[in-house]
Design a protein around this motif. Structure first.
Motif, PDB file in Angstrom:
ATOM      1  N   GLU A 189       5.661   5.724  -9.440  1.00 34.92           N
ATOM      2  CA  GLU A 189       7.093   5.491  -9.610  1.00 34.92           C
ATOM      3  C   GLU A 189       7.420   4.011  -9.792  1.00 34.92           C
ATOM      4  O   GLU A 189       8.302   3.457  -9.132  1.00 34.92           O
ATOM      5  CB  GLU A 189       7.865   6.055  -8.406  1.00 34.92           C
ATOM      6  CG  GLU A 189       7.712   7.563  -8.289  1.00 34.92           C
ATOM      7  CD  GLU A 189       8.301   8.100  -6.991  1.00 34.92           C
ATOM      8  OE1 GLU A 189       9.036   7.342  -6.337  1.00 34.92           O
ATOM      9  OE2 GLU A 189       8.013   9.246  -6.656  1.00 34.92           O
ATOM     10  N   GLY A 190       6.675   3.374 -10.658  1.00 36.52           N
ATOM     11  CA  GLY A 190       6.983   1.978 -10.975  1.00 36.52           C
ATOM     12  C   GLY A 190       6.591   0.993  -9.904  1.00 36.52           C
ATOM     13  O   GLY A 190       6.906  -0.189  -9.988  1.00 36.52           O
ATOM     14  N   GLY A 191       5.930   1.452  -8.888  1.00 37.44           N
ATOM     15  CA  GLY A 191       5.517   0.539  -7.832  1.00 37.44           C
ATOM     16  C   GLY A 191       4.120   0.882  -7.335  1.00 37.44           C
ATOM     17  O   GLY A 191       3.375   1.600  -8.000  1.00 37.44           O
ATOM     18  N   VAL A 192       3.787   0.356  -6.180  1.00 41.37           N
ATOM     19  CA  VAL A 192       2.460   0.586  -5.608  1.00 41.37           C
ATOM     20  C   VAL A 192       2.610   1.321  -4.280  1.00 41.37           C
ATOM     21  O   VAL A 192       3.404   0.904  -3.424  1.00 41.37           O
ATOM     22  CB  VAL A 192       1.720  -0.756  -5.409  1.00 41.37           C
ATOM     23  CG1 VAL A 192       0.418  -0.557  -4.661  1.00 41.37           C
ATOM     24  CG2 VAL A 192       1.456  -1.421  -6.761  1.00 41.37           C
ATOM     25  N   ALA A 193       1.872   2.408  -4.130  1.00 40.23           N
ATOM     26  CA  ALA A 193       2.007   3.236  -2.923  1.00 40.23           C
ATOM     27  C   ALA A 193       0.784   3.118  -2.019  1.00 40.23           C
ATOM     28  O   ALA A 193       0.614   3.894  -1.098  1.00 40.23           O
ATOM     29  CB  ALA A 193       2.214   4.692  -3.333  1.00 40.23           C
ATOM     30  N   GLY A 194      -0.073   2.155  -2.304  1.00 37.81           N
ATOM     31  CA  GLY A 194      -1.281   1.982  -1.503  1.00 37.81           C
ATOM     32  C   GLY A 194      -2.459   1.673  -2.401  1.00 37.81           C
ATOM     33  O   GLY A 194      -2.271   1.219  -3.542  1.00 37.81           O
ATOM     34  N   ARG A 219      -2.616   5.079   1.940  1.00 40.26           N
ATOM     35  CA  ARG A 219      -1.204   5.018   1.539  1.00 40.26           C
ATOM     36  C   ARG A 219      -0.478   4.058   2.477  1.00 40.26           C
ATOM     37  O   ARG A 219      -0.611   4.134   3.705  1.00 40.26           O
ATOM     38  CB  ARG A 219      -0.567   6.403   1.574  1.00 40.26           C
ATOM     39  CG  ARG A 219      -1.249   7.383   0.622  1.00 40.26           C
ATOM     40  CD  ARG A 219      -0.430   8.624   0.398  1.00 40.26           C
ATOM     41  NE  ARG A 219       0.766   8.380  -0.400  1.00 40.26           N
ATOM     42  CZ  ARG A 219       0.775   8.350  -1.729  1.00 40.26           C
ATOM     43  NH1 ARG A 219      -0.336   8.552  -2.412  1.00 40.26           N
ATOM     44  NH2 ARG A 219       1.909   8.123  -2.375  1.00 40.26           N
ATOM     45  N   ALA A 220       0.274   3.142   1.865  1.00 37.74           N
ATOM     46  CA  ALA A 220       0.898   2.097   2.670  1.00 37.74           C
ATOM     47  C   ALA A 220       2.301   1.798   2.141  1.00 37.74           C
ATOM     48  O   ALA A 220       2.539   1.850   0.928  1.00 37.74           O
ATOM     49  CB  ALA A 220       0.054   0.831   2.617  1.00 37.74           C
ATOM     50  N   ALA A 221       3.206   1.479   3.059  1.00 44.25           N
ATOM     51  CA  ALA A 221       4.544   1.082   2.640  1.00 44.25           C
ATOM     52  C   ALA A 221       4.477  -0.250   1.897  1.00 44.25           C
ATOM     53  O   ALA A 221       5.234  -0.500   0.970  1.00 44.25           O
ATOM     54  CB  ALA A 221       5.460   0.969   3.861  1.00 44.25           C
ATOM     55  N   LEU A 222       3.534  -1.099   2.337  1.00 45.07           N
ATOM     56  CA  LEU A 222       3.361  -2.384   1.662  1.00 45.07           C
ATOM     57  C   LEU A 222       1.883  -2.616   1.393  1.00 45.07           C
ATOM     58  O   LEU A 222       1.066  -2.512   2.305  1.00 45.07           O
ATOM     59  CB  LEU A 222       3.901  -3.532   2.526  1.00 45.07           C
ATOM     60  CG  LEU A 222       3.670  -4.936   1.959  1.00 45.07           C
ATOM     61  CD1 LEU A 222       4.458  -5.149   0.668  1.00 45.07           C
ATOM     62  CD2 LEU A 222       4.038  -6.018   2.974  1.00 45.07           C
ATOM     63  N   THR A 223       1.564  -2.928   0.151  1.00 40.74           N
ATOM     64  CA  THR A 223       0.199  -3.315  -0.207  1.00 40.74           C
ATOM     65  C   THR A 223       0.212  -4.805  -0.518  1.00 40.74           C
ATOM     66  O   THR A 223       1.002  -5.268  -1.348  1.00 40.74           O
ATOM     67  CB  THR A 223      -0.276  -2.525  -1.440  1.00 40.74           C
ATOM     68  OG1 THR A 223      -0.224  -1.125  -1.125  1.00 40.74           O
ATOM     69  CG2 THR A 223      -1.700  -2.896  -1.808  1.00 40.74           C
ATOM     70  N   VAL A 224      -0.648  -5.521   0.176  1.00 39.19           N
ATOM     71  CA  VAL A 224      -0.729  -6.976  -0.018  1.00 39.19           C
ATOM     72  C   VAL A 224      -2.004  -7.259  -0.799  1.00 39.19           C
ATOM     73  O   VAL A 224      -3.103  -6.949  -0.330  1.00 39.19           O
ATOM     74  CB  VAL A 224      -0.758  -7.701   1.342  1.00 39.19           C
ATOM     75  CG1 VAL A 224      -0.935  -9.208   1.138  1.00 39.19           C
ATOM     76  CG2 VAL A 224       0.517  -7.405   2.119  1.00 39.19           C
ATOM     77  N   ILE A 225      -1.854  -7.836  -1.975  1.00 42.27           N
ATOM     78  CA  ILE A 225      -3.023  -8.052  -2.824  1.00 42.27           C
ATOM     79  C   ILE A 225      -3.434  -9.522  -2.744  1.00 42.27           C
ATOM     80  O   ILE A 225      -2.717 -10.413  -3.201  1.00 42.27           O
ATOM     81  CB  ILE A 225      -2.746  -7.641  -4.282  1.00 42.27           C
ATOM     82  CG1 ILE A 225      -2.485  -6.138  -4.340  1.00 42.27           C
ATOM     83  CG2 ILE A 225      -3.949  -7.953  -5.181  1.00 42.27           C
ATOM     84  CD1 ILE A 225      -1.049  -5.776  -4.506  1.00 42.27           C
ATOM     85  N   GLY A 226      -4.591  -9.723  -2.147  1.00 41.91           N
ATOM     86  CA  GLY A 226      -5.146 -11.077  -2.040  1.00 41.91           C
ATOM     87  C   GLY A 226      -6.602 -11.033  -2.445  1.00 41.91           C
ATOM     88  O   GLY A 226      -7.444 -11.595  -1.761  1.00 41.91           O
TER      89      GLY A 226
END
Lengths: 618, 343, 269
Positions: A189-194, A219-226
């Protein structure tokens, strides 16, 4: 056996999933875990009701200490997180002491120097009585302020990561899982779900075997990409969402380094920082940082804008080490570790979309590296802390991690930060190198001294737009027919072509001493301790075989830091040996063949994979 | 003054194994070096007379023995009881035993029972003043320590292949038989039998002169871009057969086998040499298609003469570690070697 | 079987076998250079023991696995992040040195005393597992002494296979000389099995399992009791890395026939 594409996967719900454990995620989790430990306010998990906030980080490498970077940093952000930081707590850390910037002349007459540069070298040699010129090098009397690391720290990134990780896990607030590569983001849905973890129990071609275990969906409310400059998740997001208008990711470098036990007689005190320019090729920068206990981190950077198809980083590193100015400090030393990594040198200009629904990007892959100050770790760390502050704000306000909310809570913080301000100054600082080494240096100086208002040069070019073929490059020095003959000899004997050509062009053979000057494979095995666990698919894929077959440059073979990519049979598709890959990712950006439908990308896919370096000292 | 006890079990035929005889040499030598020391022998097993007679000429003051059907099998409960009784009867301060599988299993518990301490992987012993010092390995043969200790009794398990096999004169011994207080029940464990390794038994020859080490290169793609695993199998088995060699494998080779990749069907973890495998002892070693680093090269530590075949002249297995490196395609060279060996 | 097994696995950290090891003289005897900086892994043979234990527990209802680890707490914490996703177990941690130069006798005492205090452990159902030797001390003697202290008189060393039989007995394959196996049948627990490589490959990483394990691992680490383990009575006179450099003659330009002849001559010599 089921097709991995249609297999049912286990699902693990968490609140925050981080990808990659480097300085950026270290900064994020340090700030976050401190607030969570504080417990005021307490944040309850939505993913697992009744539990505290579930924060996990998945790291590709087999240990959190297997990162690569000899770091000389001003440590603004790191010290802000740890105001009472005592470097003695961190193995190999030391306050920055004396800094030198050194121009290396070419003692062999083999490097590729322009007429201007040769003229400069002649002038310097003529003036040797009045200039501080010795050991074929000129110690510049002054280092521009933007390059200095006064009051800063020397760090081994591996040891720094291990130190940060130990504190994080000791807090019990977050979990950092090494040896768990993440294959891709869950785009919904246009975003990232995990994220999805990589499949295990596969053969090299990705076919499931008896121990097949599909990668779990986290599955995560927030995915932090580092996940750094060549991380699989970051790449996938860039492919999917594109870059913001006007941004480009075309400048890269591969940094190759060693940690060395210096000879007993070495007089360099701990804290010494040497930066070199000019040799083995003018555009190849070098560094030597002296750690405590007479050890040093040293290496070179081989940039994407090197106007040469010869990319034998390891060979260049050996010639750099043997330059009289450097060798006087190294002769008699012993290699302790070795490693290589890609640097995303587009910096602020290469910034991707920093946030979207359910995700935020931090660190080097988010365009935080500053190519003017030659600094990335502190910047990456700071982007992590800024995100954590924003995330804590949203958690406290019980607001969801939407693009809009993350823009306000994180991106705005970042825009007001020193990382952004300095990043903007550096944005065009290296463009001059597109026009040559001397103009590149002038451009950097100009950008630095005018705070980015002035610079030289144009837009960075893609590899295929500026890298000549071997025949073009060696025109007038090695006949094309001889190049082909050398190519055939190398192919049949399995020896590296680029090194053979360098020797033909005048670079002397390296006399191995078994301690510091060792074969590439010994560096890999003795220094990098490289290995790959079984059960994972190849992560370097040559997408369109016909493009490889027609490729003249084959930069992927020459640039491969671990000699993991070899020419293959005849002129076919190169072969990839996963057990030698150090995951530097240089093949990804070195490919000169445009991917169909996507001219910004080459014909190589660099995916998430397991294994690689096993040295904790890099 | 040390009261040295040489302790071992007998074999099924009533005699002593090679490592037991080697260790006897070390015990006799130590007792000679240590002035004022005494040497006793202690044997246990289903039958001990043959062994006792065979070593009667070693100069020991006395031979102690435990014998009987219940001590024939290699079983911890009965072995530990026998060894404990012998050590106590001898009132030993320094117990020397060969590192057989049976003693390696038994002796640590015995040391604990009698309040002693134990060292294993012992490769040297000597007098240090009035006491003893030993050399032993740590970190899988990567570090050698010279040490001494104050606790007694001190037990040492001596590695095989280090000392000459004792070949003194046989004689007629009258062992002092020692009573054993067997636990009840002592036979919860029953030895069912001996099984050959599942890999082809003829490939593992601990007594062979030559160790053949196969590296992962055998199963990789060759110059024609294809793997030739069947050819590799034939060549290696052919070589093992004609050279009567023992087979070792590098770590990456046996791990491939475990993962079910294109593999040599007869290769298993039992063949693994090196850091996480064994460190076999052979007079000669030939490494083929190996690449590796220091820890795996440890597998060569006890190979006296070493040669290697590799296409890479800088091969880490060979440079500075082998006496001779043949830069060649192992398939072609092994085929030729096999042909000559058969001829 | 009416009752499952209580599987206690002894295993701790060793330096990643790929690392270069160098001895130094520390304040309390020999140690490794940069010991705390060296990346650590679960002792390989103890790792096999753990995976075999987890496999056996999963196949035997009403069974449970404890991992008893003696090591520096911070290092253990790091290690747990690599093994928690591989096998289901409950950690019992002892905070103390795990270097190779510590005494097996002292380590065995600390482990045995710790095992005796594990709540809910039924020693009549105990299968005591560990590695047949560590990659650090490399002695192969610790497990037997732990077993003795727990009064277990059925012990097996270098085990590659352990199979519960329908009649309640346990069939065990131990490695012995000449690449053979001794096959034994034990009446049942308690027993000690010091494992060689076993039969199982290293399990894949299971993120969910890791998360579940961590719920008990973190508290276990926090309440890890200090264990005083050293090498009392031992005097190390010297510790060295053996020299093994040779002058390698490289034969590069000879034909295959010439090389083969030379090799055959050498073999027959």
């Amino acid at each position: 056996m089921e097709n991995p594409a249609h297999v049912e996967r286990q699902v693990l719900p968490v609140d925050i999933a981080c990808v990659g454990f480097g300085p950026a995620t270290g900064g994020f989790l340090s700030t976050l875990s401190r607030a969570l430990a504080d417990g005021d306010p307490a944040f309850e998990s939505r993913a697992v009701p009744g539990m505290p906030l579930q924060v996990v980080c998945y790291e590709r490498a087999d240990d959190i200490s297997f990162g690569v970077s000899g770091v000389a940093t001003r440590a603004h952000g790191i010290r802000e997180s740890f105001p009472d930081l005592d470097p003695a707590q961190i193995p190999m850390a030391h306050p920055v002491g004396h800094e030198k910037l050194v121009y290396l002349l070419d003692p062999l007459g083999t490097s590729r120097r322009s007429a201007t540069l040769r003229g400069l070298d002649r002038t310097l040699r003529a003036l040797r009585r009045i200039l501080p010129l010795h050991d074929e090098a000129l110690e510049l009397p002054w280092i521009p302020g933007f390059m200095r690391k006064e009051n800063g720290l020397l760090l081994s990134l591996g040891q720094f990561n291990a130190w940060v990780g130990a504190q994080l896990m000791g807090s019990g607030q977050v979990q950092v899982w090494p040896g768990m590569p993440v294959s891709e983001p869950l785009l919904e849905e246009g975003g990232v779900a995990g994220v999805r973890l990589v499949d295990q129990g596969l053969d090299a071609a990705g076919k499931p075997e008896s121990g097949y275990m599909p990668g779990m969906d986290i599955r995560a409310a927030l995915t932090v990409i580092g996940d750094g400059p060549v991380g699989a998740v970051g790449q996938r997001l860039d492919e999917h969402f594109g870059l913001p208008e006007g941004n480009l990711q075309r400048d890269w470098a591969v940094g190759m380094k060693m940690v060395v036990d210096l000879p007993e007689a070495c007089v360099l005190p701990a804290g010494t920082v040497l930066h070199t320019i000019g040799y083995p090729e003018p555009e190849i920068f070098g560094f030597l940082y002296v750690y405590p206990n007479n050890t040093a981190s040293l290496g070179i950077f081989l940039p994407s804008w090197l106007h040469s198809p010869v990319r034998a980083s390891y060979r260049y590193l050996q010639h750099w080490m043997q330059h009289p100015y450097v060798w006087q400090h190294l002769d008699g030393g012993t290699m302790r570790s070795w490693g290589a990594k890609t640097l995303q040198e587009s910096g602020r200009r290469g910034e991707p979309h920093l946030v979207g629904d359910g995700y935020a990007r931090i660190g080097e892959g988010s365009g935080s590296t500053n190519v003017l100050t030659g600094s990335g770790v502190d910047e990456a760390w700071t982007t992590g802390t800024l995100l954590a502050e924003g995330v804590l704000e949203l958690l406290a306000q019980k607001r969801p991690f939407t693009r809009e909310n993350l823009e306000a809570a994180y991106v705005q913080r970042r825009r007001q930060s020193w990382v952004e301000k300095e990043g903007r100054v550096a944005e065009h600082a290296r463009d001059g190198f597109q026009l040559g080494f001397v103009r590149g240096l002038l451009g950097m100086g100009l950008a630095g001294l005018t705070r980015g208002r002035l610079h030289l040069g144009g837009r960075p070019r893609r590899a295929r737009e500026h890298v000549p073929t071997l025949a073009e490059y060696y025109r007038g020095r090695i006949p094309a027919a001889e190049i082909e003959s050398i190519r055939e000899t190398c192919a049949s004997s399995g020896t590296p072509l680029h090194e053979a050509l360098m020797e033909r062009a005048g670079w002397p053979p390296v006399r191995y001493d078994g301690k510091l000057l060792v074969s590439h494979q010994d560096a890999l095995l003795l220094g990098g301790k490289v290995q790959a666990p079984p059960g994972y698919a190849n992560h370097v894929i040559f997408l369109d075989p016909s493009l490889c077959e027609g490729c003249q440059q084959r930069l992927c073979v020459g640039v491969c830091s671990g000699q993991a990519i070899t020419p293959g049979d005849g002129c076919g598709v190169p072969q990839f040996d996963r057990e030698k890959c150090v995951h530097c990712g240089a093949c990804l950006w070195s490919c000169t063949q445009a991917r169909e439908g996507d001219p910004e990308r080459g014909n190589i896919a660099f995916r998430a994979g397991a294994g690689g370096l096993h040295s904790a000292e890099n | 003054m040390e009261r040295i006890l040489y302790l071992t079990h007998t074999e099924a035929d009533g005699g002593l194994s090679k490592v037991a005889l080697e260790t006897l040499t070390s015990a006799v030598e130590l007792s000679r070096q240590l002035s004022g020391s005494t040497l006793r022998l202690a044997l246990w097993g289903g039958a001990i007379q043959t062994a006792a007679d065979a070593v009667a000429g070693c100069g020991a003051e006395e031979t102690l023995g435990v014998t009987g059907e219940e001590f024939a099998d290699s079983r911890y409960a009965s072995d530990a009881a026998a060894a404990e009784a012998l050590v106590r009867a001898a009132d030993a301060t320094f117990v020397i035993a060969p590192a057989s599988a049976r003693l390696a299993r038994t002796l640590p518990g015995v040391a604990l029972r009698v309040g002693g301490r134990i060292d294993s992987h012992v490769v040297g012993m000597g007098a240090a003043g009035e006491g003893v010092q030993i050399q032993r390995w740590y970190y899988r043969q990567r570090m050698l320590a010279t040490m001494t200790r104050s606790q007694r009794p001190w037990f040492v398990l001596v590695d095989p292949g280090l000392f000459e096999t004792w070949n003194g004169e046989a004689g007629s011994a009258t062992p002092r038989l020692v009573e054993v207080d067997l636990p009840t029940p002592y036979d919860r464990t029953r030895v069912v039998g001996i099984e050959a390794a599942k890999s082809q038994a003829q490939t593992i020859r601990p007594d062979a002169d030559l160790l053949f080490v196969a590296g992962a290169g055998w199963t990789k793609k060759q110059a024609d871009g294809q793997t030739h695993v069947k050819d590799a199998e034939e060549l290696i088995l052919g070589f093992l057969d004609s050279a009567q060699a023992s087979l070792g494998g590098s770590k990456s080779m046996v791990e491939q086998s475990a993962e079910g990749e294109d593999v040599l069907s007869f290769m298993s973890h039992l063949n693994q040499v090196g850091q996480t495998g064994s460190t076999p002892r052979h007079a000669k070693g030939l490494a083929t298609c190996c690449h590796g680093e220091e820890p795996h090269v440890v597998g060569w530590r006890f190979i006296h003469e070493r040669r290697a075949i590799n296409t890479d002249p800088n091969c880490g297995w060979a440079q500075s570690k082998a006496d001779v490196l043949y830069v060649a395609d192992a398939f072609a060279l092994t085929a030729k070697v096999n042909e000559l060996l058969r001829g | 079987m009416s009752q499952g097994f209580h599987l206690v696995v002894c295993g701790s950290i060793v330096p990643d076998p790929l690392q270069t090891l160098e001895p130094i003289q520390g304040a309390e005897g020999p140690a490794l250079k940069n010991e705390m900086m060296l990346p650590a892994v679960l002792d390989p043979w103890a790792g096999h023991a753990l995976y075999e234990a987890a496999h056996l527990a999963a196949a035997t209802p009403d069974s449970k696995v404890w991992l008893v680890s003696l090591g520096p707490r911070a290092k253990l914490q790091q290690l747990m992040m690599t093994i928690a996703p591989k096998a289901a177990f409950e950690l019992v941690a002892l905070d103390g040195p795990a270097g190779g130069f510590t005494e097996a006798w002292e380590t065995a005492e600390a482990l045995a005393e710790c095992i005796k205090t594990i709540p809910g452990l039924d020693r009549s159902r105990l299968l005591l597992f560990g590695g047949c030797a560590s990659a650090s001390r490399d002695a192969g003697v610790t497990m037997q002494m732990v077993g003795e202290r727990l009064e277990i008189s059925d012990q097996f060393l270098a085990v590659d296979e352990l199979t519960p039989q329908e009649n309640g007995t346990i069939r065990i394959l131990e490695r012995i000389e000449a690449g053979r196996y001794q096959v034994s049948e034990c009446a049942g627990p308690p027993l000690v099995a010091a494992w060689a490589t076993g039969r199982l490959p290293e399990p894949p990483n299971n993120a969910q399992l890791g998360m579940q394990n961590m719920r008990s691992i973190m508290p276990a680490l926090q309440k890890a009791q200090p264990a005083r383990v050293g090498a009392e009575g031992v005097e190390f006179l010297e510790v060295e890395v053996p020299k093994q450099r040779r002058n390698t003659r490289v034969v590069e330009d000879a034909s295959v026939d010439e090389m083969a002849r030379e090799i055959v001559e050498w073999i027959r010599k």
